[in-house]
Design an enzyme around this catalytic site. Structure first.
Site, PDB file in Angstrom:
ATOM      1  N   SER A 184     -10.463   1.124   6.366  1.00 29.89           N
ATOM      2  CA  SER A 184     -10.693   1.021   4.924  1.00 29.89           C
ATOM      3  C   SER A 184     -11.670  -0.104   4.920  1.00 29.89           C
ATOM      4  O   SER A 184     -11.836  -1.092   6.262  1.00 29.89           O
ATOM      5  CB  SER A 184      -9.345   0.778   3.902  1.00 29.89           C
ATOM      6  OG  SER A 184      -9.227  -0.185   3.047  1.00 29.89           O
ATOM      7  N   TYR A 193      -1.536  -4.709   3.413  1.00 28.15           N
ATOM      8  CA  TYR A 193      -2.160  -3.567   3.858  1.00 28.15           C
ATOM      9  C   TYR A 193      -3.568  -3.886   4.962  1.00 28.15           C
ATOM     10  O   TYR A 193      -3.845  -3.470   5.395  1.00 28.15           O
ATOM     11  CB  TYR A 193      -2.549  -3.642   2.523  1.00 28.15           C
ATOM     12  CG  TYR A 193      -3.792  -2.085   2.467  1.00 28.15           C
ATOM     13  CD1 TYR A 193      -3.482  -0.841   2.809  1.00 28.15           C
ATOM     14  CD2 TYR A 193      -4.833  -2.324   2.290  1.00 28.15           C
ATOM     15  CE1 TYR A 193      -3.745   0.498   2.685  1.00 28.15           C
ATOM     16  CE2 TYR A 193      -5.676  -1.657   2.239  1.00 28.15           C
ATOM     17  CZ  TYR A 193      -4.997  -0.167   2.378  1.00 28.15           C
ATOM     18  OH  TYR A 193      -6.194   1.271   2.670  1.00 28.15           O
TER      19      TYR A 193
HETATM   20  N1  LIG Z   1      -7.554   4.847  -2.454  1.00 26.50           N
HETATM   21  C1  LIG Z   1      -8.505   4.441  -2.116  1.00 26.50           C
HETATM   22  O1  LIG Z   1      -9.305   3.697  -2.421  1.00 26.50           O
HETATM   23  C2  LIG Z   1      -8.765   4.082  -0.532  1.00 26.50           C
HETATM   24  C3  LIG Z   1      -9.586   3.594  -0.127  1.00 26.50           C
HETATM   25  C4  LIG Z   1      -9.714   3.620   1.526  1.00 26.50           C
HETATM   26  C5  LIG Z   1      -8.769   3.453   2.310  1.00 26.50           C
HETATM   27  N2  LIG Z   1      -7.999   4.172   1.591  1.00 26.50           N
HETATM   28  C6  LIG Z   1      -7.031   5.259   3.246  1.00 26.50           C
HETATM   29  O2  LIG Z   1      -7.216   6.663   3.105  1.00 26.50           O
HETATM   30  C7  LIG Z   1      -5.382   6.560   3.047  1.00 26.50           C
HETATM   31  C8  LIG Z   1      -5.198   8.467   2.128  1.00 26.50           C
HETATM   32  O3  LIG Z   1      -5.470   8.020   0.707  1.00 26.50           O
HETATM   33  P1  LIG Z   1      -5.740   8.032  -0.154  1.00 26.50           P
HETATM   34  O4  LIG Z   1      -6.609   8.127  -1.181  1.00 26.50           O
HETATM   35  O5  LIG Z   1      -5.771   9.822  -0.536  1.00 26.50           O
HETATM   36  O6  LIG Z   1      -4.105   7.948  -1.018  1.00 26.50           O
HETATM   37  P2  LIG Z   1      -3.445   9.223  -1.513  1.00 26.50           P
HETATM   38  O7  LIG Z   1      -3.247  10.377  -3.409  1.00 26.50           O
HETATM   39  O8  LIG Z   1      -1.652   8.368  -2.483  1.00 26.50           O
HETATM   40  O9  LIG Z   1      -2.783   9.705   0.176  1.00 26.50           O
HETATM   41  C9  LIG Z   1      -1.708   8.891   1.013  1.00 26.50           C
HETATM   42  C10 LIG Z   1      -1.309  10.206   1.247  1.00 26.50           C
HETATM   43  O10 LIG Z   1      -0.754   9.689   2.827  1.00 26.50           O
HETATM   44  C11 LIG Z   1       0.659  10.405   2.692  1.00 26.50           C
HETATM   45  N3  LIG Z   1       1.860   9.509   3.961  1.00 26.50           N
HETATM   46  C12 LIG Z   1       2.281   8.863   3.329  1.00 26.50           C
HETATM   47  N4  LIG Z   1       2.746   8.346   5.050  1.00 26.50           N
HETATM   48  C13 LIG Z   1       3.364   9.532   5.051  1.00 26.50           C
HETATM   49  C14 LIG Z   1       4.125  10.041   6.182  1.00 26.50           C
HETATM   50  N5  LIG Z   1       5.012   8.684   6.643  1.00 26.50           N
HETATM   51  N6  LIG Z   1       4.043  10.553   6.915  1.00 26.50           N
HETATM   52  C15 LIG Z   1       3.079  11.677   6.267  1.00 26.50           C
HETATM   53  N7  LIG Z   1       1.884  11.462   5.520  1.00 26.50           N
HETATM   54  C16 LIG Z   1       2.335  10.371   4.532  1.00 26.50           C
HETATM   55  C17 LIG Z   1       1.021  10.880   1.419  1.00 26.50           C
HETATM   56  O11 LIG Z   1       1.874  11.690   1.926  1.00 26.50           O
HETATM   57  P3  LIG Z   1       2.944  11.712   0.797  1.00 26.50           P
HETATM   58  O12 LIG Z   1       2.754  12.513  -0.761  1.00 26.50           O
HETATM   59  O13 LIG Z   1       4.075  12.962   1.654  1.00 26.50           O
HETATM   60  O14 LIG Z   1       3.768  10.520   0.251  1.00 26.50           O
HETATM   61  C18 LIG Z   1      -0.442  11.498   0.883  1.00 26.50           C
HETATM   62  O15 LIG Z   1       0.029  12.519   1.650  1.00 26.50           O
HETATM   63  C19 LIG Z   1      -5.351   6.229   3.709  1.00 26.50           C
HETATM   64  O16 LIG Z   1      -4.595   5.802   4.558  1.00 26.50           O
HETATM   65  C20 LIG Z   1      -5.247   4.852   2.917  1.00 26.50           C
HETATM   66  O17 LIG Z   1      -4.783   3.657   2.968  1.00 26.50           O
HETATM   67  C21 LIG Z   1      -7.730   4.556   0.792  1.00 26.50           C
END
Ligand SMILES: NC(=O)c1ccc[n+]([C@@H]2O[C@H](COP(=O)([O-])OP(=O)(O)OC[C@H]3O[C@@H](n4cnc5c(N)ncnc54)[C@H](OP(=O)(O)O)[C@@H]3O)[C@@H](O)[C@H]2O)c1
Length: 273
Positions: A133, A146
């Site tokens: 991130s 985080y």
């Molecule tokens: N959105 C942003 O602004 C942003 C910015 C920078 C970085 N990121 C990073 O991008 C990545 C994806 O996030 P996103 O934005 O796509 O959010 P999201 O839509 O909430 O997706 C998060 C995903 O992680 C999964 N997850 C959580 N705990 C898990 C576990 N123990 N084992 C396997 N899967 C698990 C969730 O699965 P479930 O459905 O089972 O909960 C979901 O599929 C993360 O690492 C986040 O830190 C996001």
């Protein structure tokens, strides 16, 4: 020969978008998620196999990796995407909240990486992409835990790259800025109850300021494309800053002293320095 990617956290957001992009480009995709029932739409795409994988459960990681190799013959690319954010004052966080955050965002990445390495080493080929991130390179108030996990992933990725390169394996790190996903909703776990107690005024001020950030984010589709591009660009680039907001934030910080950065962030969030 058709290439294969294994992606974690494909139930929604960036992981699901990445799975779609790889599939559209003719790859075999092991779209992994905690609950495979969330993968019905992905399952309908050609070349996609939906598999159960909880990154905190080594047995499920090993089973999904073994199944992917059995189904597709190899894993060319691993995308460590699963993750969530803990938000709130550090002092309010229980040991269980802290452990869960690190188990998922840090140890989860270790678990999947360890599981794919033997087969990548044997083929002297592979790319590991870790989704960190912009919060792994700079910080905001109330995200100390985080940030701690994402800074860990940035350091882990770069150092790991040195020892894996001679074995033909590349490690790349993507640092997205804001992305329109469930992240700011269901993937945001508070460290505190009620109004945050002695930190109530900081919590209220920062929460109100974050409302102003909504919108202007990258789409999950653009992240899916950025991940695919990083996996296939054939370069030795190790860091990818994704999103205009992330690029602007990091560029701006480069020109500031630490004191100036703290003052700017305090001003942005209405905090007293
Ligand atoms: N959105 C942003 O602004 C942003 C910015 C920078 C970085 N990121 C990073 O991008 C990545 C994806 O996030 P996103 O934005 O796509 O959010 P999201 O839509 O909430 O997706 C998060 C995903 O992680 C999964 N997850 C959580 N705990 C898990 C576990 N123990 N084992 C396997 N899967 C698990 C969730 O699965 P479930 O459905 O089972 O909960 C979901 O599929 C993360 O690492 C986040 O830190 C996001």
């Amino acid at each position: 020969m058709k290439k294969t990617v294994l992606i974690t956290g494909c139930s929604t957001g960036i992981g699901a978008a990445a799975a779609r992009t790889f599939a559209e480009n003719g790859w075999n995709v092991a779209a992994t998620m905690r609950n495979p029932k969330d993968g019905e739409a992905l399952k309908a795409l050609p070349g996609v196999e939906v598999l159960a994988l909880d990154v905190t459960d080594e047995a499920s990681v090993n089973a999904a990796v073994a199944r992917t190799i059995e189904a597709f013959g190899a894993i060319d690319v691993l995308v460590n995407n699963a993750g969530y954010g803990t938000v709130g004052p550090f002092e309010a966080a229980s040991q269980a909240i802290i452990a869960r955050q690190f188990d998922t965002n840090v140890y989860g990445v270790f678990n999947t990486t360890r599981a794919v390495l033997p087969s990548m080493r044997a083929r002297r080929s592979g790319v590991i992409i870790n989704i960190a991130s912009v919060g792994g390179l700079t910080t905001f108030p109330l995200f100390s835990l985080y940030h701690a996990t994402k800074f860990a992933i940035v350091g882990f990725s770069e150092s790991l790259g040195f020892e894996l390169a001679p074995l033909g394996i590349q490690v790349k790190m993507l640092a997205p800025g804001g992305v329109s996903t469930d992240f700011a909703g269901r993937s945001m776990v508070p460290t505190f109850e009620g109004d945050g107690g002695v930190y109530a005024s900081t919590v209220a001020t920062v929460t109100a300021s974050f409302e102003g950030f909504r919108g202007g984010y990258s789409s999950s589709e653009s992240l899916g494309k950025a991940i695919f591009a990083a996996a296939t660009d054939g370069t030795k680039q190790t860091r990818y800053i994704v999103g205009d907001d992330a690029v602007a934030m990091l560029e701006a910080r480069k020109g500031m002293t630490d004191e100036q950065y703290v003052a700017v962030i305090n001003g942005r969030f209405g905090l007293q320095g």
